[in-house]
Write an enzyme that holds these catalytic residues in place. Structure first.
Site, PDB file in Angstrom:
ATOM      1  N   GLU A  61     -27.288   4.919 124.423  1.00 62.57           N
ATOM      2  CA  GLU A  61     -26.907   3.903 123.500  1.00 62.57           C
ATOM      3  C   GLU A  61     -25.631   3.426 123.646  1.00 62.57           C
ATOM      4  O   GLU A  61     -25.047   2.075 123.708  1.00 62.57           O
ATOM      5  CB  GLU A  61     -27.607   3.935 122.306  1.00 62.57           C
ATOM      6  CG  GLU A  61     -29.191   3.792 122.081  1.00 62.57           C
ATOM      7  CD  GLU A  61     -29.843   5.155 122.433  1.00 62.57           C
ATOM      8  OE1 GLU A  61     -30.965   5.357 122.731  1.00 62.57           O
ATOM      9  OE2 GLU A  61     -28.872   6.302 122.782  1.00 62.57           O
ATOM     10  N   HIS A 130     -36.339   8.543 113.061  1.00 58.41           N
ATOM     11  CA  HIS A 130     -36.644   7.269 113.696  1.00 58.41           C
ATOM     12  C   HIS A 130     -37.342   6.150 112.896  1.00 58.41           C
ATOM     13  O   HIS A 130     -37.958   5.449 113.470  1.00 58.41           O
ATOM     14  CB  HIS A 130     -37.703   7.638 114.839  1.00 58.41           C
ATOM     15  CG  HIS A 130     -37.435   8.656 115.834  1.00 58.41           C
ATOM     16  ND1 HIS A 130     -36.733   9.819 115.670  1.00 58.41           N
ATOM     17  CD2 HIS A 130     -37.694   8.402 117.202  1.00 58.41           C
ATOM     18  CE1 HIS A 130     -36.750  10.285 116.906  1.00 58.41           C
ATOM     19  NE2 HIS A 130     -36.844   9.460 117.807  1.00 58.41           N
TER      20      HIS A 130
END
Length: 328
Positions: A61, A130
């Site tokens: 990312e 998450h």
């Protein structure tokens, strides 16, 4: 005219239309191309638009968000997919120190027209790492725009506006909404774009205002039905849609109409979007309140793995109904 599309299909249609409209628009992210997207939002777009417009990235990312920001400063309009917004922390410097500040620090000479989109929600049993809901976090940084659509039509109209915006827009979706269906205007009827910073009154009412965004809007509408059917309470439901810019005028209008407010926000209660909205009401509409402002947020703990307990940790219609009844 309108058609019935799922939230996922509406997002895909918006992305497809913007790829067709502007050759500088590109989609990038993990598995967005050949795999058709982790959540199938980008299904078919790689096959249609090819390798240069829909690009798979490594699992990094920090790397691909940084690449997208640099590309946006050179005229590209990247739409970057995070598989989970929980992974924002890996690219936090790029998302906040770079994207948010470049226009200000360049004296307006450089723009950063990047969209970062993906799931930002709990409720799917994937654990605390998450399941973050960071819209309030990013809305706290000047230079960033944040939205969280609740319906298929809003998802399409806002993603198109986000792609055309010259500032970074962080687009918060909810995996539990992807399969929801709703009416979406037909492209044959014209270009459907919803401006950022405009809330939407999802249900009119007279007795209490329920202000929400994202999936909390769906819960608020369900709670409003229960309040009307079982308690004779006519609740108004305002969908913020855009977190920053925030439609302060719409918030104050509904407060002045009903004089009672419940804020529903899936993020944690400490700080966050609902805390900011509560302060705006306190400062600008205090004299219109007939009762203290109430909030329904996620219970203040990391996301709980157990599905039954996680359901109770998040806002749900029962919790909203109880909060409204507690105002009486």
């Amino acid at each position: 005219m309108s058609r019935i599309l799922t939230y996922r299909e509406a997002l895909r249609e918006g992305l497809d239309e913007e790829l067709a409209r502007d050759p500088n628009v590109v989609l990038m992210g993990e598995e967005v191309a050949q795999y058709n997207g982790a959540y199938k939002v980008t299904e078919g777009l790689w096959k249609k638009w090819g390798d240069k417009r829909v690009v798979d990235t490594p699992i990094s990312e920090a790397g691909f968000i940084g690449m997208g920001i640099g590309a946006s400063m050179l005229g590209v309009r990247p739409v970057m997919e995070l598989m989970f917004w929980s992974f924002h922390s890996v690219a936090f410097d790029q998302l906040v120190s770079n994207a948010a500040c470049v226009r200000y620090m360049s004296g307006g000479l450089c723009h950063c027209p990047i969209v970062v989109r993906g799931p930002a929600n709990g409720g799917t049993g994937v654990g605390a790492t998450h399941s973050h809901i960071p819209e309030g976090l990013f809305a706290a940084f000047p230079g960033l725009k944040v939205c969280a659509p609740a319906t298929p039509a809003d998802a399409k109209g806002l993603i198109k506006a986000a792609i055309r915006d010259n500032d970074p827009v962080y687009f918060m979706e909810n995996t539990l909404l992807y399969g929801n269906s709703g009416e979406v205007p037909d492209p044959a009827d014209g270009d459907f774009v919803i401006p950022l910073g405009v809330a939407d009154l999802k249900k009119e009412g007279t007795d209490v205002s329920i202000i929400a965004h994202g999936r909390s809007v769906i819960h608020s509408l369900a709670a409003a039905e229960t309040l009307q059917a079982e308690h004779g309470i006519n609740a108004e439901v305002l969908d913020l849609r855009s977190i920053r810019p925030l439609d302060v005028e719409a918030i104050l209008k509904t407060v002045k109409k009903t004089n009672r407010v419940v804020l529903v926000d899936e993020s944690k209660p400490f700080g966050g979007v609902s805390a900011m909205v509560a302060m705006i009401i306190q400062e600008q509409a205090f004299d219109y309140l007939d009762a203290p402002i109430k909030r329904v947020c996620s219970i203040d703990a990391p996301a709980i793995y157990s599905p039954h307990i996680e359901h109770e940790q998040l806002p749900n219609p029962r919790r909203i109904v109880e909060k409204v009844l507690g105002m009486r």
